[in-house]
Design an enzyme around this catalytic site. Sequence first.
Site, PDB file in Angstrom:
ATOM      1  N   TYR A 208       0.825  -1.197   0.000  1.00  0.00           N
ATOM      2  CA  TYR A 208       0.000   0.000   0.000  1.00  0.00           C
ATOM      3  C   TYR A 208       0.877   1.271   0.000  1.00  0.00           C
ATOM      4  O   TYR A 208       1.831   1.376   0.768  1.00  0.00           O
ATOM      5  CB  TYR A 208      -0.929   0.050   1.238  1.00  0.00           C
ATOM      6  CG  TYR A 208      -1.464   1.435   1.402  1.00  0.00           C
ATOM      7  CD1 TYR A 208      -2.476   1.883   0.560  1.00  0.00           C
ATOM      8  CD2 TYR A 208      -0.874   2.333   2.278  1.00  0.00           C
ATOM      9  CE1 TYR A 208      -2.895   3.189   0.614  1.00  0.00           C
ATOM     10  CE2 TYR A 208      -1.297   3.638   2.341  1.00  0.00           C
ATOM     11  CZ  TYR A 208      -2.312   4.061   1.509  1.00  0.00           C
ATOM     12  OH  TYR A 208      -2.709   5.364   1.541  1.00  0.00           O
TER      13      TYR A 208
ATOM     14  N   ASP B 117       1.141   5.639   7.268  1.00  0.00           N
ATOM     15  CA  ASP B 117      -0.184   5.016   7.162  1.00  0.00           C
ATOM     16  C   ASP B 117      -0.031   3.494   7.160  1.00  0.00           C
ATOM     17  O   ASP B 117       0.604   2.931   6.270  1.00  0.00           O
ATOM     18  CB  ASP B 117      -0.841   5.491   5.849  1.00  0.00           C
ATOM     19  CG  ASP B 117      -2.305   5.089   5.746  1.00  0.00           C
ATOM     20  OD1 ASP B 117      -2.770   4.295   6.593  1.00  0.00           O
ATOM     21  OD2 ASP B 117      -2.980   5.565   4.813  1.00  0.00           O
TER      22      ASP B 117
ATOM     23  N   GLU C 294      -1.218   6.187  11.223  1.00  0.00           N
ATOM     24  CA  GLU C 294      -2.605   6.216  10.726  1.00  0.00           C
ATOM     25  C   GLU C 294      -3.177   4.820  10.531  1.00  0.00           C
ATOM     26  O   GLU C 294      -2.467   3.903  10.083  1.00  0.00           O
ATOM     27  CB  GLU C 294      -2.588   6.963   9.392  1.00  0.00           C
ATOM     28  CG  GLU C 294      -3.915   6.981   8.671  1.00  0.00           C
ATOM     29  CD  GLU C 294      -3.789   7.686   7.332  1.00  0.00           C
ATOM     30  OE1 GLU C 294      -2.869   8.519   7.149  1.00  0.00           O
ATOM     31  OE2 GLU C 294      -4.608   7.399   6.456  1.00  0.00           O
TER      32      GLU C 294
ATOM     33  N   GLU D 120     -10.661   7.620   7.919  1.00  0.00           N
ATOM     34  CA  GLU D 120     -10.950   7.963   6.518  1.00  0.00           C
ATOM     35  C   GLU D 120     -12.104   7.158   5.947  1.00  0.00           C
ATOM     36  O   GLU D 120     -12.720   7.587   4.979  1.00  0.00           O
ATOM     37  CB  GLU D 120      -9.692   7.823   5.642  1.00  0.00           C
ATOM     38  CG  GLU D 120      -9.189   6.413   5.502  1.00  0.00           C
ATOM     39  CD  GLU D 120      -7.937   6.323   4.635  1.00  0.00           C
ATOM     40  OE1 GLU D 120      -7.006   7.104   4.844  1.00  0.00           O
ATOM     41  OE2 GLU D 120      -7.918   5.460   3.743  1.00  0.00           O
TER      42      GLU D 120
HETATM   43  O1  KDG Z   1      -9.895   5.115  -1.642  1.00  0.00           O
HETATM   44  C1  KDG Z   1      -8.860   4.670  -0.834  1.00  0.00           C
HETATM   45  C2  KDG Z   1      -7.751   5.696  -0.730  1.00  0.00           C
HETATM   46  O2  KDG Z   1      -8.258   6.978  -0.565  1.00  0.00           O
HETATM   47  C3  KDG Z   1      -6.846   5.378   0.427  1.00  0.00           C
HETATM   48  O3  KDG Z   1      -6.230   4.155   0.171  1.00  0.00           O
HETATM   49  C4  KDG Z   1      -5.825   6.475   0.644  1.00  0.00           C
HETATM   50  O4  KDG Z   1      -5.321   5.624   2.819  1.00  0.00           O
HETATM   51  C5  KDG Z   1      -5.323   6.549   2.039  1.00  0.00           C
HETATM   52  C6  KDG Z   1      -4.779   7.840   2.493  1.00  0.00           C
HETATM   53  O5  KDG Z   1      -4.459   7.936   3.664  1.00  0.00           O
HETATM   54  O6  KDG Z   1      -4.676   8.756   1.684  1.00  0.00           O
HETATM   55 MG    MG Z   2      -5.012   6.340   4.852  1.00  0.00          MG
END
Ligand code: KDG
Ligand code: MG
Length: 402
Positions: A159, A210, A236, A262
């Site tokens: 990610y 994150d 995060e 989020e």
């Molecule tokens: O739609 C999913 C994204 O907005 C996400 O994966 C992005 O975690 C994210 C962030 O902190 O920007």
């Molecule tokens: Mg995020």
Amino acid sequence: MKITAARVIVTCPGRNFVTLKIETDEGLIGLGDATVNGRELAVVSYLQDHVIPTLIGRDAHAIEDTWQYLYRGAYWRRGPITMAATSAVDVALWDIKAKAANMPLYQLLGGRCRTGVMCYGHANGADIAETLDEVARFIDMGYLAIRAQCGVPGIASIYGVTKDKLFYEPADAAIPTESTWSTPKYLDHVPKLFDAIRAKFGFEKHILHDVHHRLTPIEAARLGKSLEPYRLFWLEDPTPAENQEALRWIRQHTVTPIAIGEVFNTIHDCRTLIQEGLIDYIRTAVVHAGGITHLRRIASLADLHHVRTGCHGATDMSPVCMGAALHFDLSVPNFGIQEYMRHTTQTDEVFPHAYTYADGYLQPGEAPGHGVTIDEELAARYPYRPSALPVNRLEDGTLWNW
Ligand code: KDG
Ligand code: MG
């Protein structure tokens, strides 16, 4: 002032966006973002089939009543689709009200609480060396706060790490792509990244990370503890937070600040987290948590408990959402930081906007309303393209959180 028409515009200038346009009998129009990444057409249907017919003839100034009508009146409360649709209406109506007052939206929200909106950018690299180069690039651009993500040896893709730099676009295929995840490999590697960042750049800049919901509470507690020497601004989404109580585990073990929210849609998703002081930043976005009206309610609750805001600002929040968020950020007392993942040039061209970036801060601009418009002719040149977010599996094939 009566609502005379409302229409949904779907466009894909590099990625999909769903925008609601509301028109009034006084000639004022308002825009709201309704984009839910990978589920765009569900919101289009919700708006077209269930919301727009009820808007025609309503008082465009009655923002709170309209919000209550869409929330309580639907009987089926909450959820990302309902709340994104509600948010789009709410933001479009705030846009109209501020235009009617001939003021930038933040003035209607109580005026400026600060001179600018501190934002963070994304430094991501395939390995630690590349991430350090990216951090340096953001420092050169004047950023005061930088999120750092890094590839992990032994995990093919992860990610937050892609070949694209200023923008990161995870929704990459019509049918979800699959990636593989290893918590032990990640937990061993991440402290090395932050050790290298602090060794090279010192402690002057805010550094964020994150986890993207990948850990169990006790694993997240271990990570938070191991990162304490590097004094993160926040860690995060350490765990998925459907189970808000699980955050107590993390809190009991570490003083690394925690940000979450989020994917939250309402104040109820974060009530326990806020009231029990289990988090430090609430990341709900204008588009996904019921618009300006509901986000202000969340921020007010958070303020009572020393929790600050940190609105989600990835590329799937359209410029309309970003514009609205900046007025919110400027006007709430307990603002913390704003995420700012830039949009592509095509997106910026489809959505001309008044907001600007300079020296680590964003400004919403002084245009009446939220300051974001749409070039509909240009938007029509970018038809919808099905794009889903990836899924994630552990090394033995077990489906995991992406
Ligand atoms: O739609 C999913 C994204 O907005 C996400 O994966 C992005 O975690 C994210 C962030 O902190 O920007
Ligand atoms: Mg995020």
